[in-house]
Design an enzyme around this catalytic site. Structure first.
Site, short mmCIF file in Angstrom:
data_model
loop_
_atom_site.label_atom_id
_atom_site.label_comp_id
_atom_site.label_asym_id
_atom_site.label_seq_id
_atom_site.Cartn_x
_atom_site.Cartn_y
_atom_site.Cartn_z
N ASP A 6 52.57 35.55 34.07
CA ASP A 6 52.50 35.53 35.53
C ASP A 6 53.72 35.36 35.76
O ASP A 6 54.59 34.98 34.53
CB ASP A 6 51.57 35.06 36.10
CG ASP A 6 51.15 35.51 37.19
OD1 ASP A 6 51.91 36.34 38.28
OD2 ASP A 6 49.41 35.31 37.66
N ASP A 19 50.26 41.68 44.30
CA ASP A 19 48.29 41.60 44.26
C ASP A 19 48.36 42.50 45.33
O ASP A 19 48.06 42.71 46.57
CB ASP A 19 48.59 40.13 44.85
CG ASP A 19 48.43 38.70 43.05
OD1 ASP A 19 49.28 39.71 42.82
OD2 ASP A 19 48.61 38.25 43.11
C1 GLA Z 1 49.17 35.81 40.69
C2 GLA Z 1 48.77 37.40 39.94
C3 GLA Z 1 47.25 37.92 40.41
C4 GLA Z 1 46.32 36.53 39.56
C5 GLA Z 1 47.59 35.89 40.58
C6 GLA Z 1 46.24 34.11 39.12
O1 GLA Z 1 49.05 36.19 42.07
O2 GLA Z 1 49.64 38.64 40.68
O3 GLA Z 1 47.60 38.71 40.03
O4 GLA Z 1 46.49 36.38 38.61
O5 GLA Z 1 48.38 35.48 40.09
O6 GLA Z 1 46.28 33.01 39.97
#
Ligand code: GLA
Length: 407
Positions: free
Chosen positions: A164, A220
């Site tokens: 990430d 996301d």
């Molecule tokens: C980010 C990523 C998500 C998930 C969260 C976990 O937002 O884009 O897909 O992995 O972190 O905290």
């Protein structure tokens, strides 16, 4: 008669030169020279990730083990799903030697035991980290610990790593950071699919082909169908439609071993209608997207399972040609995508983005498709004439018709 010089030089080029090149390649590999693991993710990765359903609080080893049981028993494994990935919140700190400490309240038997269990089912195991100082959920991340963490992952039997991009340093360079993790994984010696998750912020499609096997190409996804309006009139949060729209123009960057990733699936998470679930899944297949289920596989309905395991739809996602589909027509809420497939086949997806059912009566040339090709309706599993006459059909609100054309 050949001169001794020509004779010796031909011996050199036929036997000694290839042997030298093999040795150089071997020593480069041994010394962990810069490269990703080649030959992985030749088709978009398929599996399951804990985040969309279980987020931080709900993830634990029981969920992971039972998910592996479900995937092995419910037909998903047979149609190609293989990675079981723990997302954020499996880690709590570092010991005095810098080793990552596993959250024992969630994973009392440790990560190695969990990986062994998943492997015993014939499945593969994935884990999550972050390129910053802390993960997005505030857990310890890998900045400065890349090589140590990569060795740990190899020792645990990790096959897939999602990295990430939260809590990075002010001028931290994304390409350099992900290259570092790539090199660390390579040096650790266990083949790992590297999934970049920097949300498309630094346009990884321009630089990540030789670094990772997939990269997020947007923020996301949310468990929503469409754009969500923020109170100030702006747009917030991701959705099926907003993430779909962010893939436009990226098709040229995808191919075997390197995929755009519009994020994990929300099929089966209780908000989308049956048609919306089918559309979400179909559109992701048209995009040659990674198919990472994000629902509770232990309790899903027969309808959700039927979507996630439709072999003919999955075959379009997993087509060996590895082409990402793209839209060829978008008017009056009708959007039409095409995806070239092997042996000259073409997948065509007619998508009604509107809130009313839509009647379509258009010549195939509208979608740049020639005449005389046979048509199969993929979801219905039925032959449906040829492209010599117009396409006629009715598409429900937010629904798709998915067709496979053959010569
Ligand atoms: C980010 C990523 C998500 C998930 C969260 C976990 O937002 O884009 O897909 O992995 O972190 O905290």
């Amino acid at each position: 008669m050949r001169s001794p010089t020509i004779f010796l030089s031909s011996i050199f080029s036929v036997t000694i030169l290839p042997a030298m090149l093999t040795c150089i390649a071997f020593f480069c590999a041994l010394s962990g020279n810069a490269q990703k693991f080649e030959g992985l993710a030749q088709t978009p990765p398929m599996g399951w990730n804990s985040w969309n359903k279980f987020a931080c609080d709900g993830v634990n080893e029981t969920v992971l083990r039972e998910t592996a049981d479900a995937m092995a028993a419910n037909g998903m494994q047979q149609v190609g799903y293989q990675y079981i990935v723990i997302d954020d919140c499996w880690q709590t700190g570092r010991d005095s030697a810098g080793n990552i400490i596993v959250d024992a309240s969630k994973f009392p038997h440790g990560i190695r035991a969990l990986a062994d269990y998943i492997h015993s089912k014939g499945l593969k195991f994935g884990i999550y980290t972050c390129a910053g100082t802390k993960t997005c959920a505030g857990r310890p991340a890998s900045l400065g610990y890349e090589f140590q963490d990569a060795r740990q992952y190899a020792a645990w039997g990790v096959d897939y790593l999602k990295e990430d991009w939260c809590n990075v340093l002010p001028n931290q360079n994304a390409e350099a950071s992900y290259t570092l993790m790539r090199d660390a994984l390579y040096k650790a010696g266990r083949p790992v699919v590297l999934s970049l998750c920097e949300w498309g912020s630094h346009k990884p499609w321009h630089w990540a082909t030789n670094i990772g096997h997939l990269w997020r190409s947007c923020g996301d996804i949310g468990n929503n169908w469409s754009y969500q309006e923020a109170g100030d009139g702006g747009i917030y949060g991701g959705s099926v439609i907003s993430n779909l729209d962010l893939q436009r123009g990226l098709e040229q960057y995808a191919g075997p071993g390197h995929w755009n990733d519009p994020d994990m699936l929300e099929v089966g998470n209780g908000v989308l209608s049956p048609d919306e679930e089918r559309s979400h899944f179909t559109l992701w297949c048209m995009l040659a997207a990674p198919l990472m289920a994000g629902n509770d596989l232990r309790t899903m309905s027969a309808a959700t399972k039927a979507i996630l395991t439709n072999k003919d739809v999955i075959a379009i996602d997993q087509d060996p040609l590895g082409k990402q589909g793209y839209d060829v027509y978008y008017r009056d809420d009708l959007e039409v995508f095409v995806k070239p497939l092997q042996h000259g086949d073409t997948a065509v997806c007619l998508f009604n983005r509107g809130d009313e059912p839509k009647k379509v009566d258009l010549p195939w040339s509208t979608f740049h498709i020639g005449s005389g090709r046979t048509i199969r309706d993929v979801w219905r599993g039925q032959a449906q004439g040829t492209t010599s006459s117009s396409f006629r059909g009715e598409i429900a609100k937010h629904a798709v018709i998915l067709l496979r054309l053959s010569k």
